[in-house]
Design an enzyme around this catalytic site. Structure first.
Site, PDB file in Angstrom:
ATOM      1  N   GLN A   1       0.877  -1.189   0.000  1.00 31.57           N
ATOM      2  CA  GLN A   1       0.000   0.000   0.000  1.00 31.57           C
ATOM      3  C   GLN A   1       0.908   1.231   0.000  1.00 31.57           C
ATOM      4  OE1 GLN A   1      -3.549  -0.325   0.168  1.00 31.57           O
ATOM      5  NE2 GLN A   1      -3.720   1.844  -0.270  1.00 31.57           N
TER       6      GLN A   1
ATOM      7  N   LYS B   1      -0.832  -7.078 -17.082  1.00 34.29           N
ATOM      8  CA  LYS B   1      -1.657  -7.755 -16.072  1.00 34.29           C
ATOM      9  C   LYS B   1      -2.780  -6.839 -15.608  1.00 34.29           C
ATOM     10  CE  LYS B   1      -0.483  -8.266 -11.431  1.00 34.29           C
ATOM     11  NZ  LYS B   1       0.336  -8.751 -10.305  1.00 34.29           N
TER      12      LYS B   1
ATOM     13  N   ASP C   1       9.558 -12.225 -10.550  1.00 35.47           N
ATOM     14  CA  ASP C   1       8.706 -11.263  -9.848  1.00 35.47           C
ATOM     15  C   ASP C   1       9.320 -10.963  -8.478  1.00 35.47           C
ATOM     16  OD1 ASP C   1       6.591  -9.560  -9.442  1.00 35.47           O
ATOM     17  OD2 ASP C   1       5.036 -11.088  -9.526  1.00 35.47           O
TER      18      ASP C   1
ATOM     19  N   THR D   1      -0.756 -14.306  -9.739  1.00 29.15           N
ATOM     20  CA  THR D   1      -0.024 -13.615 -10.812  1.00 29.15           C
ATOM     21  C   THR D   1       0.774 -14.612 -11.650  1.00 29.15           C
ATOM     22  OG1 THR D   1       0.117 -11.604  -9.492  1.00 29.15           O
ATOM     23  CG2 THR D   1       1.755 -11.848 -11.250  1.00 29.15           C
TER      24      THR D   1
HETATM   25  C1  R5P Z   1       2.430  -7.061  -7.453  1.00 32.13           C
HETATM   26  O1  R5P Z   1       2.595  -5.891  -7.768  1.00 32.13           O
HETATM   27  C2  R5P Z   1       3.566  -7.902  -7.023  1.00 32.13           C
HETATM   28  O2  R5P Z   1       4.715  -7.587  -7.755  1.00 32.13           O
HETATM   29  C3  R5P Z   1       3.284  -9.389  -7.194  1.00 32.13           C
HETATM   30  O3  R5P Z   1       3.068  -9.671  -8.552  1.00 32.13           O
HETATM   31  C4  R5P Z   1       2.078  -9.805  -6.425  1.00 32.13           C
HETATM   32  O4  R5P Z   1       2.099  -9.268  -5.129  1.00 32.13           O
HETATM   33  C5  R5P Z   1       1.972 -11.296  -6.340  1.00 32.13           C
HETATM   34  O5  R5P Z   1       0.855 -11.635  -5.610  1.00 32.13           O
HETATM   35  P1  R5P Z   1       0.035 -12.933  -5.934  1.00 32.13           P
HETATM   36  O6  R5P Z   1       0.969 -14.101  -5.859  1.00 32.13           O
HETATM   37  O7  R5P Z   1      -1.022 -12.980  -4.849  1.00 32.13           O
HETATM   38  O8  R5P Z   1      -0.578 -12.761  -7.292  1.00 32.13           O
END
Ligand code: R5P
Length: 292
Positions: free
Chosen positions: A91, A188, A214, A222
């Site tokens: 956040q 995305k 990532d 994601t």
């Molecule tokens: C988002 O901006 C972050 O870089 C990650 O892609 C995200 O927090 C991954 O979260 P999740 O595994 O719940 O999709």
């Protein structure tokens, strides 16, 4: 300088103890879930607190604030923090009126307790490194560290590096530069905390092997959507790399069930696919501290 390990970093004890004189916090919880800590203090002007704020971030933040403030009370002059996983960074601004900007609030609490220098890894500082008077922050990008590891296990022919969203593009870019590979990212759309859609990829991945990188894997949403799109677009093998493998609930199993064989993270959060040791990063980053 003494190194104080807090509970979120106990899994790093073995590798850090080989290099440093370590003190471990004593921690317990009262029946009402309030927290008690005690620092087996050894006299020193400088302390480095190591803490990773995963799984129960609120408890870890309170523990960290208690530790910083206690060291201050005990007369420590300089307090550094190495927080491989820094909680509440997502956040980073007020998206809707009335929202708490928790990234800033947490950093302010750490600073107000007496923290002066903080090193973290691939934090979600997508609005830039927060500028707080009295707290110097260094955000280490881990891609070059992954590179050293990857060169020994992944052949580079026919590979591309992809970020599963535009925020991750910078990580993909850093790694691709090192490996001398083509780089791209996925468009995305986040529909909610647990729901995302992978819309398109900006480069051709047909018959290519992909390193998908990532900053963190939380629910796995994601990566799942990115993987499905990559496969639809004809990608061969996909290697998933993330700095922080939070893997909430059964996220890791979901990724394995999809058929993803290669998933690698750092041990900022202990998990069964953690292969990069963040202690190595701390050892190198201590040079930054020494120059302060
Ligand atoms: C988002 O901006 C972050 O870089 C990650 O892609 C995200 O927090 C991954 O979260 P999740 O595994 O719940 O999709």
């Amino acid at each position: 300088m003494k190194i104080l390990l807090l509970s979120g970093a106990f899994h790093l004890e073995k590798s850090l103890a080989e290099k440093f004189d370590i003190i471990k916090v004593e921690q317990k919880f009262f029946p009402d879930n309030e927290q008690y800590i005690r620092i087996p203090y050894k006299n020193d002007d400088e302390y480095l607190i190591v803490q990773s704020m995963f799984r129960n971030p609120d408890n870890k933040i309170i523990e960290t604030i208690f530790a910083i403030r206690t060291l201050k009370d005990l007369g420590v002059k300089k307090i550094y923090g190495f927080f491989p996983y820094l909680a509440y960074t997502r956040q980073d601004k007020r998206y809707k009126e009335g929202e708490a900007i928790s990234q800033l609030i947490v950093l302010e609490m750490l600073r107000n307790a007496g923290l002066e220098y903080l090193i973290t890894l691939d934090a979600h500082f997508h609005q830039g490194i927060p500028q707080l008077e009295g707290l110097k922050i260094k955000n280490v990008i881990c891609a070059p560290y992954f590179y050293k590891y990857l060169t020994s296990i992944i052949p580079r022919e026919n590979f591309v590096v992809i970020g599963p969203d535009d925020d991750a593009y910078i990580l993909a870019l850093k790694l691709a530069e090192k490996l001398n590979l083509q780089v791209g990212y996925i468009e995305k759309l986040r529909k909610g905390e647990r729901e995302v859609a992978a819309l398109s990829i900006n480069i051709n991945v047909k018959d290519k092997n992909v390193i998908l990188i990532d900053d963190m894997i939380s629910t796995g949403g994601t990566i799942i959507k990115a993987y499905e799109l990559l496969k639809k677009e004809g990608a061969n093998e996909v290697f998933v790399i993330a700095t922080h493998g939070l893997f909430v609930e059964d996220a890791l199993q979901k990724l394995k069930n999809l058929g993803i064989k290669n998933i690698m993270t750092t041990n900022s959060v202990p998990n069964e696919v953690a292969v990069f040791d963040v202690s190595e990063i701390l050892i190198e980053e201590l040079e930054w501290i020494k120059k302060l």
